[in-house]
Design a protein around this motif. Structure first.
Motif, short mmCIF file in Angstrom:
data_model
loop_
_atom_site.label_atom_id
_atom_site.label_comp_id
_atom_site.label_asym_id
_atom_site.label_seq_id
_atom_site.Cartn_x
_atom_site.Cartn_y
_atom_site.Cartn_z
N ASN A 187 -5.97 -4.32 -0.01
CA ASN A 187 -5.93 -2.64 0.15
C ASN A 187 -4.73 -2.18 1.05
N THR A 188 -3.67 -3.28 1.46
CA THR A 188 -2.86 -2.23 2.70
C THR A 188 -1.82 -2.82 1.50
N ASP A 189 -1.76 -2.23 -0.07
CA ASP A 189 -0.74 -1.52 -0.65
C ASP A 189 0.39 -0.87 0.13
N PRO A 190 1.09 -0.04 -0.62
CA PRO A 190 1.51 1.07 -0.01
C PRO A 190 1.53 1.81 -1.04
N GLN A 191 1.93 3.05 -1.45
CA GLN A 191 2.08 4.17 -2.47
C GLN A 191 2.99 3.90 -2.99
N PRO A 192 2.12 3.59 -4.14
CA PRO A 192 4.08 3.34 -5.35
C PRO A 192 4.29 4.89 -5.30
N PRO A 226 -1.31 11.43 -9.18
CA PRO A 226 -2.22 12.46 -10.02
C PRO A 226 -2.71 13.58 -9.62
N LYS A 227 -3.41 14.25 -10.47
CA LYS A 227 -4.41 15.73 -9.19
C LYS A 227 -5.25 15.71 -9.18
N GLY A 228 -5.40 15.63 -7.96
CA GLY A 228 -6.75 15.77 -7.29
C GLY A 228 -7.42 13.85 -6.30
N LYS A 229 -5.99 13.57 -6.82
CA LYS A 229 -6.23 11.90 -6.32
C LYS A 229 -5.82 11.72 -4.93
N TRP A 230 -5.95 10.72 -4.56
CA TRP A 230 -5.30 10.40 -2.50
C TRP A 230 -5.05 8.22 -3.11
N TRP A 231 -4.88 8.00 -2.68
CA TRP A 231 -4.48 7.25 -2.71
C TRP A 231 -4.91 5.94 -1.40
N VAL A 232 -6.22 5.27 -1.64
CA VAL A 232 -7.01 4.93 -0.75
C VAL A 232 -7.33 3.20 -0.77
N GLN A 233 -6.72 2.78 0.13
CA GLN A 233 -7.43 1.19 -0.51
C GLN A 233 -6.56 0.82 -1.53
N GLY A 234 -5.94 0.87 -1.86
CA GLY A 234 -4.63 0.38 -2.47
C GLY A 234 -4.90 0.65 -4.47
N SER A 248 -1.21 9.17 0.93
CA SER A 248 -1.38 7.47 1.64
C SER A 248 -2.28 8.49 2.83
N HIS A 249 -2.14 9.30 3.66
CA HIS A 249 -3.11 9.47 4.75
C HIS A 249 -3.79 10.47 4.36
#
Length: 570
Positions: free
Chosen positions: A37-42, A47-55, A305-306
């Motif tokens: 869950n704490t992995d940083p954003q790759p 991707p379109k319309g996606k957010w980096w949430v909980q890994g 990531s936020h």
């Protein structure tokens, strides 16, 4: 037959108790354990319309996305309050009992307000804080400097202590029956004819207390809860205490030297423990600053990531911190940048080391100052009964006695600081002792006999306003709230001209574009703004109406209202 017997026996037998099954909990993850869950954003495009949430890449409307958005919004709002902690004090008054409570935030927090209410009998402490029964009374604002934050926290502590002391240990004349109390009790018993009849039957003496006796429990509770006048006197007393004390730089230097002196007296083991605590505090401060950047700085478009701060939270933060909403964050936030600059100036000015201080001489100097203050206080109250009179105040005499004693000590014993701070260039705020005090009713300031010279009085704004950029160049009012009284701005307690939702936006646009055609625009014969002014206001109005408001205007629902508003232009 056998089946019938077996069936009846099963119902006749008592149920066998099941053994208690131990609850097996998953092992708790230790602090610092790596988790997906704490992995940083790759790296790479998101991707379109996606957010980096909980890994993982998730939709914003997912359960995980909603939870992270809510948690992040609370953290950012709390971090922004922490940045200006202690600079502002807000006092609220109960509309029925005249109880006064103090808060460091513009909104009432139930957990911190209920602690200030003292039990004086049945139904004197509510179960919860109702916002419709509390009204803004006054607010105190200190300079945005480290010394201002220290003074604000000191004033907040003393105001609460004085309020609690007066209720738990009240003066004798406050709880004694007066002639006015007797008249009030008589008016509640009945009419003059009924009083004469009760007096003829000797039944009036037991119901009316004598002048000078202790008030009955119910009346005594009402008298002690009424802090409308005493809270103002307490504020004048505390502000006089602060203004008569050391200057901002002297106060900060005293705090820094005392901290070094205490650290020097500790053992080596205690120093290591304190150093570890300071490192943890530094990491926590860095985390708070990172959260504040989410609200004050524009992030990279590729940073997913936020999640963006919700619109409702932006409106509330704009009201509380006097900021302007610009995109997904705030701009032009009062006090934040000034406070950061003042902290940097102070750190560059005062760079002290334990080797630069004579510890024994410093402790002796502090003791000399305290003894002079104590002696001056005793001499004052031998002559006067109150801390403030027309001739002066106790704190002015205390300040003069302390300065004279410290000057004599430095002349005889020598300087306790081996570093000469007087030769350094002082920051611009070194002598700034100005304190702003805003009132819901300016007449309430007359409850105090006198005020310090550095206190500036003004009128309290009737409601908080959230502002936003209009096409990146002008600021318009997006929403208004009274924060404490009710939930709408048109609930009847304020004048009609202030209750109009877009009156502030109208005035702001007029003032910015110019009232007399200074920016090249002219007015018509009736003195109203020209077509460019009206179109600018309509533009700001449409920005604040939202989608459904603009749709009603397009369908003709708002045409009559707009025509009426154009006729009301001054």
């Amino acid at each position: 037959m056998a089946s019938t017997v077996a069936t009846t026996m099963a119902h006749q037998m008592p149920p066998m108790p099941l053994p208690a099954m131990p609850r097996i909990r998953p092992p708790r993850m230790l602090k610092g354990t790596k988790s997906p869950n704490t992995d940083p954003q790759p790296p790479g495009a998101a991707p379109k319309g996606k957010w980096w949430v909980q890994g993982r890449w998730r939709n914003k409307g997912s359960n995980a996305g909603k939870h992270v958005e809510q948690t992040q919004a609370l953290q950012v709002a709390k971090a922004l309050r922490h940045e200006t902690h202690g600079l502002d004090i807000y006092a609220y008054r109960h509309v029925r009992t005249n109880q006064v409570v103090y808060s460091l935030t513009r909104t009432l927090q139930e957990g911190k307000i209920l602690k200030q209410l003292v039990f004086h009998g049945k139904k004197t402490v509510p179960a919860s804080v109702r916002t419709d029964t509390w009204t803004p009374y006054f607010s105190i604002h200190f300079p945005p400097t480290p010394a201002g934050a220290l003074s604000g926290l000191f004033a907040f502590q003393k105001l609460r202590e004085l309020s609690l002391q007066r209720q738990l240990s009240p003066p004798d004349d406050l709880i004694r029956v007066t002639e006015e109390d007797v008249q009030i009790i008589k008016s509640k018993i009945g009419t003059p004819l009924e009083l004469q009849e009760l007096q003829a039957h000797d039944r009036l003496t037991a119901q009316i207390p004598k002048v000078g006796e202790i008030l009955p429990k119910k009346l005594r509770g009402r008298r002690l809860m009424d802090q409308k006048a005493t809270s103002v006197a307490d504020a004048a007393f505390v502000l006089d205490w602060i203004s008569s004390g050391p200057g901002p730089l002297e106060r900060l230097t005293e705090v820094a030297v005392n901290r070094l002196a205490r650290h020097h007296e500790r053992t080596r083991r205690a120093r290591r423990r304190i150093n570890r605590i300071r490192e943890d505090e530094g990491a926590q401060q860095k985390k708070i600053r990172d959260r504040i950047t989410l609200a004050l700085e524009q992030r990279d478009q590729g940073d997913k990531s936020h999640l963006p701060i919700p619109w409702k939270v932006l409106l509330q933060m704009s009201m509380e911190n006097h900021g302007v909403i610009d995109g997904n964050g705030l701009a032009d936030v009062e006090n934040v940048m000034e406070l950061r600059s003042a902290i940097a100036d102070w750190q560059a000015y005062c760079e002290l080391d334990a080797k630069d201080i004579d510890m024994d001489l410093w402790a002796k100097r502090q003791l000399t100052g305290r003894e002079a203050e104590r002696k001056a206080i005793n001499e004052w109250f031998e002559v006067n009964d109150t801390p403030m009179t027309e001739a002066g105040s106790v704190w002015k005499d205390v300040a003069a006695a302390r300065e004279a004693a410290l000057a004599d000590f430095d002349a005889n014993e020598g300087a306790s600081l081996k570093v000469d701070l007087a030769g350094k260039e002082k920051p611009e705020w070194a002598e700034n002792k100005t304190v702003e005090m805003f009132w819901a009713d300016l007449n309430d300031g007359l409850f105090a006999s006198s005020w310090p010279e550095n206190v500036v009085h003004g009128r309290l704004a009737p409601f908080g306003v959230a502002k936003g950029r209009v096409h990146g160049r002008r600021s318009s009012v997006l929403s208004s709230s009274v924060h404490v009284i009710g939930s709408n701005i048109d609930d009847g307690w304020m004048p009609r001209e202030l209750a109009e939702p877009y009156a502030p936006a109208k005035r702001a646009v007029i003032e910015e574009l110019g009232a007399g055609g200074s920016d090249g625009h002219q007015q018509d014969e009736g003195g109203r703004p020209g077509s460019s002014h009206v179109s600018a206001f309509r533009e700001a109005e449409e920005e604040s109406l939202g989608f459904w408001g603009r749709l009603r205007g397009m369908l003709g629902g708002g045409s009559k209202q707009r025509i009426a508003e154009e006729k009301q232009w001054p």
